[in-house]
Motif scaffolding. Structure first.
Motif, PDB file in Angstrom:
ATOM      1  N   GLY A   7       0.789  -1.223   0.000  1.00 14.29           N
ATOM      2  CA  GLY A   7       0.000   0.000   0.000  1.00 14.29           C
ATOM      3  C   GLY A   7       0.820   1.271   0.000  1.00 14.29           C
ATOM      4  O   GLY A   7       0.271   2.357   0.111  1.00 14.29           O
ATOM      5  N   THR A   8       2.135   1.151  -0.111  1.00 17.21           N
ATOM      6  CA  THR A   8       2.971   2.362  -0.105  1.00 17.21           C
ATOM      7  C   THR A   8       3.784   2.460  -1.390  1.00 17.21           C
ATOM      8  O   THR A   8       4.927   2.900  -1.384  1.00 17.21           O
ATOM      9  N   ASP A   9       3.174   2.054  -2.504  1.00 17.54           N
ATOM     10  CA  ASP A   9       3.842   2.113  -3.807  1.00 17.54           C
ATOM     11  C   ASP A   9       4.375   3.502  -4.130  1.00 17.54           C
ATOM     12  O   ASP A   9       5.436   3.648  -4.710  1.00 17.54           O
ATOM     13  N   ILE A  10       3.622   4.507  -3.754  1.00 17.92           N
ATOM     14  CA  ILE A  10       4.027   5.880  -4.061  1.00 17.92           C
ATOM     15  C   ILE A  10       5.359   6.205  -3.383  1.00 17.92           C
ATOM     16  O   ILE A  10       6.209   6.875  -3.952  1.00 17.92           O
ATOM     17  N   HIS A  11       5.546   5.694  -2.145  1.00 18.69           N
ATOM     18  CA  HIS A  11       6.813   5.895  -1.434  1.00 18.69           C
ATOM     19  C   HIS A  11       7.957   5.206  -2.171  1.00 18.69           C
ATOM     20  O   HIS A  11       9.055   5.758  -2.282  1.00 18.69           O
ATOM     21  N   LEU A  12       7.709   3.996  -2.663  1.00 15.40           N
ATOM     22  CA  LEU A  12       8.760   3.254  -3.355  1.00 15.40           C
ATOM     23  C   LEU A  12       9.199   3.990  -4.621  1.00 15.40           C
ATOM     24  O   LEU A  12      10.391   4.108  -4.898  1.00 15.40           O
ATOM     25  N   LYS A  13       8.241   4.500  -5.375  1.00 15.81           N
ATOM     26  CA  LYS A  13       8.582   5.254  -6.588  1.00 15.81           C
ATOM     27  C   LYS A  13       9.402   6.499  -6.245  1.00 15.81           C
ATOM     28  O   LYS A  13      10.362   6.840  -6.930  1.00 15.81           O
ATOM     29  N   LYS A  14       9.022   7.168  -5.169  1.00 12.86           N
ATOM     30  CA  LYS A  14       9.736   8.370  -4.749  1.00 12.86           C
ATOM     31  C   LYS A  14      11.190   8.036  -4.399  1.00 12.86           C
ATOM     32  O   LYS A  14      12.098   8.808  -4.721  1.00 12.86           O
ATOM     33  N   THR A  15      11.419   6.895  -3.750  1.00 16.89           N
ATOM     34  CA  THR A  15      12.785   6.546  -3.348  1.00 16.89           C
ATOM     35  C   THR A  15      13.691   6.317  -4.553  1.00 16.89           C
ATOM     36  O   THR A  15      14.867   6.654  -4.503  1.00 16.89           O
ATOM     37  N   ILE A  16      13.152   5.787  -5.638  1.00 19.63           N
ATOM     38  CA  ILE A  16      13.955   5.593  -6.861  1.00 19.63           C
ATOM     39  C   ILE A  16      14.380   6.966  -7.397  1.00 19.63           C
ATOM     40  O   ILE A  16      15.536   7.166  -7.767  1.00 19.63           O
ATOM     41  N   LEU A  17      13.452   7.914  -7.397  1.00 17.80           N
ATOM     42  CA  LEU A  17      13.776   9.264  -7.862  1.00 17.80           C
ATOM     43  C   LEU A  17      14.827   9.929  -6.968  1.00 17.80           C
ATOM     44  O   LEU A  17      15.600  10.758  -7.426  1.00 17.80           O
TER      45      LEU A  17
END
Length: 132
Positions: free
Chosen positions: A89-99
């Motif tokens: 449920g925290t996919d948005i956080h994972l994408k942010k960490t790649i950036l």
């Protein structure tokens, strides 16, 4: 075990059980030194002192979260491969960490096969960038 040489890993998670599981996994695949931290503040300090080649870090933690710690680690040691871990449920956080500079991401529950694959890839990429 593959001939990839010894490497150092920092495992940062507020769950002692998760840290224990990850320690066992990375040790089996060749980690020489394994450090532990239970929050982002400790992770940054361990990175400052020991300069691990790979960091496996949870996002949601007390004191300092993984995103803040990631920013500091990337600034301090851009060669460190940081693998971010997050709950469902925290996919948005994972994408942010790649950036923000994370090497890769893993979603909990943590699969041993996925950890082995990502850590091995990070280790090989680190070895390739430090040809002596």
């Amino acid at each position: 075990m593959e001939e990839t040489g010894q490497y150092s890993v920092l495992i940062c998670d507020d769950s002692p059980m998760v840290r224990k599981h990850l320690r066992e996994t990375v040790t089996l695949i060749g980690a020489g030194s394994v450090y532990e931290a239970k929050n982002g503040c400790e992770a940054v300090e361990v990175c400052r002192q020991h300069r691990p080649q790979i960091v496996i870090m949870d996002i949601i933690m007390p004191v300092k979260d993984g995103i803040q710690a990631l920013k500091e680690i990337v600034r301090m040691a851009p060669e460190t491969k940081v693998i971010m871990v997050s709950s469902a449920g925290t996919d948005i956080h994972l994408k942010k960490t790649i950036l923000l500079g994370a090497f890769d991401t893993i979603q909990k529950p943590i699969s041993e096969i996925i950890i082995r694959d990502i850590v091995t890839r990070a280790m090989l990429e680190t070895a390739g960038s430090t040809t002596s």
